[in-house]
Design a protein around this motif. Structure first.
Motif, PDB file in Angstrom:
ATOM      1  N   GLN A   1      -5.606 -15.514  -2.704  1.00 18.19           N
ATOM      2  CA  GLN A   1      -4.622 -16.389  -2.066  1.00 18.19           C
ATOM      3  C   GLN A   1      -4.488 -16.087  -0.582  1.00 18.19           C
ATOM      4  O   GLN A   1      -4.372 -16.996   0.233  1.00 18.19           O
ATOM      5  N   ASN A   2      -4.490 -14.811  -0.237  1.00 17.52           N
ATOM      6  CA  ASN A   2      -4.239 -14.409   1.140  1.00 17.52           C
ATOM      7  C   ASN A   2      -5.492 -14.328   1.999  1.00 17.52           C
ATOM      8  O   ASN A   2      -5.405 -14.406   3.220  1.00 17.52           O
TER       9      ASN A   2
ATOM     10  N   GLN B   1      -0.916  -3.191   1.524  1.00 16.50           N
ATOM     11  CA  GLN B   1      -0.656  -4.579   1.140  1.00 16.50           C
ATOM     12  C   GLN B   1      -0.662  -4.723  -0.368  1.00 16.50           C
ATOM     13  O   GLN B   1       0.211  -5.395  -0.946  1.00 16.50           O
ATOM     14  N   MET B   2      -1.602  -4.096  -1.053  1.00 17.31           N
ATOM     15  CA  MET B   2      -1.662  -4.175  -2.509  1.00 17.31           C
ATOM     16  C   MET B   2      -0.415  -3.571  -3.128  1.00 17.31           C
ATOM     17  O   MET B   2       0.146  -4.112  -4.083  1.00 17.31           O
TER      18      MET B   2
ATOM     19  N   GLY C   1      -5.936 -12.052  -7.728  1.00 15.90           N
ATOM     20  CA  GLY C   1      -5.345 -13.351  -7.398  1.00 15.90           C
ATOM     21  C   GLY C   1      -4.654 -13.344  -6.054  1.00 15.90           C
ATOM     22  O   GLY C   1      -4.805 -14.286  -5.263  1.00 15.90           O
ATOM     23  N   LYS C   2      -3.901 -12.290  -5.767  1.00 13.25           N
ATOM     24  CA  LYS C   2      -3.202 -12.184  -4.477  1.00 13.25           C
ATOM     25  C   LYS C   2      -4.197 -12.084  -3.325  1.00 13.25           C
ATOM     26  O   LYS C   2      -3.996 -12.698  -2.277  1.00 13.25           O
TER      27      LYS C   2
ATOM     28  N   THR D   1      -3.880  -9.304 -11.231  1.00  9.85           N
ATOM     29  CA  THR D   1      -2.819  -9.711 -10.313  1.00  9.85           C
ATOM     30  C   THR D   1      -3.270  -9.510  -8.871  1.00  9.85           C
ATOM     31  O   THR D   1      -3.116 -10.409  -8.023  1.00  9.85           O
ATOM     32  N   LEU D   2      -3.812  -8.347  -8.575  1.00  8.97           N
ATOM     33  CA  LEU D   2      -4.261  -8.052  -7.212  1.00  8.97           C
ATOM     34  C   LEU D   2      -5.387  -8.990  -6.782  1.00  8.97           C
ATOM     35  O   LEU D   2      -5.411  -9.458  -5.641  1.00  8.97           O
TER      36      LEU D   2
ATOM     37  N   SER E   1       6.652  -6.015  -5.479  1.00 10.00           N
ATOM     38  CA  SER E   1       7.557  -7.164  -5.307  1.00 10.00           C
ATOM     39  C   SER E   1       7.742  -7.964  -6.576  1.00 10.00           C
ATOM     40  O   SER E   1       7.179  -7.779  -7.565  1.00 10.00           O
TER      41      SER E   1
ATOM     42  N   TRP F   1       2.466  -6.006  -2.893  1.00  9.50           N
ATOM     43  CA  TRP F   1       2.359  -7.073  -3.884  1.00  9.50           C
ATOM     44  C   TRP F   1       2.784  -6.606  -5.262  1.00  9.50           C
ATOM     45  O   TRP F   1       3.451  -7.331  -5.990  1.00  9.50           O
TER      46      TRP F   1
END
Length: 64
Positions: A19-20, A57-58, A15-16, A12-13, A64, A61
């Motif tokens: 993306q960012n 930031q992680m 991918g985020k 998950t991390l 949320s 994510w």
């Protein structure tokens, strides 16, 4: 951020992060158990952020 939490949620991390931060490569995001400091070092160098900023930031994510 807790290393167990990173390990358990790495896909998950990853991918985020991609993306960012489009400039990150798969090599930048290679996670090896027990080498969290090395991973954060690569991310810090590439993104110009502190470990605390990245961890924060992680955490956002994942919460949320």
């Amino acid at each position: 951020m807790n290393e167990d939490r990173i390990k358990g949620n790495w896909n998950t991390l990853k991918g985020k992060l991609k993306q960012n931060y489009g400039e990150l490569t798969d090599d930048d995001l290679t996670y090896v158990e027990g080498k969290e400091d090395e991973l954060f070092g690569r991310l810090q160098k590439k993104l110009g952020k502190t470990r605390e900023e990245l961890s924060g930031q992680m955490k956002k994510w994942l919460d949320s």
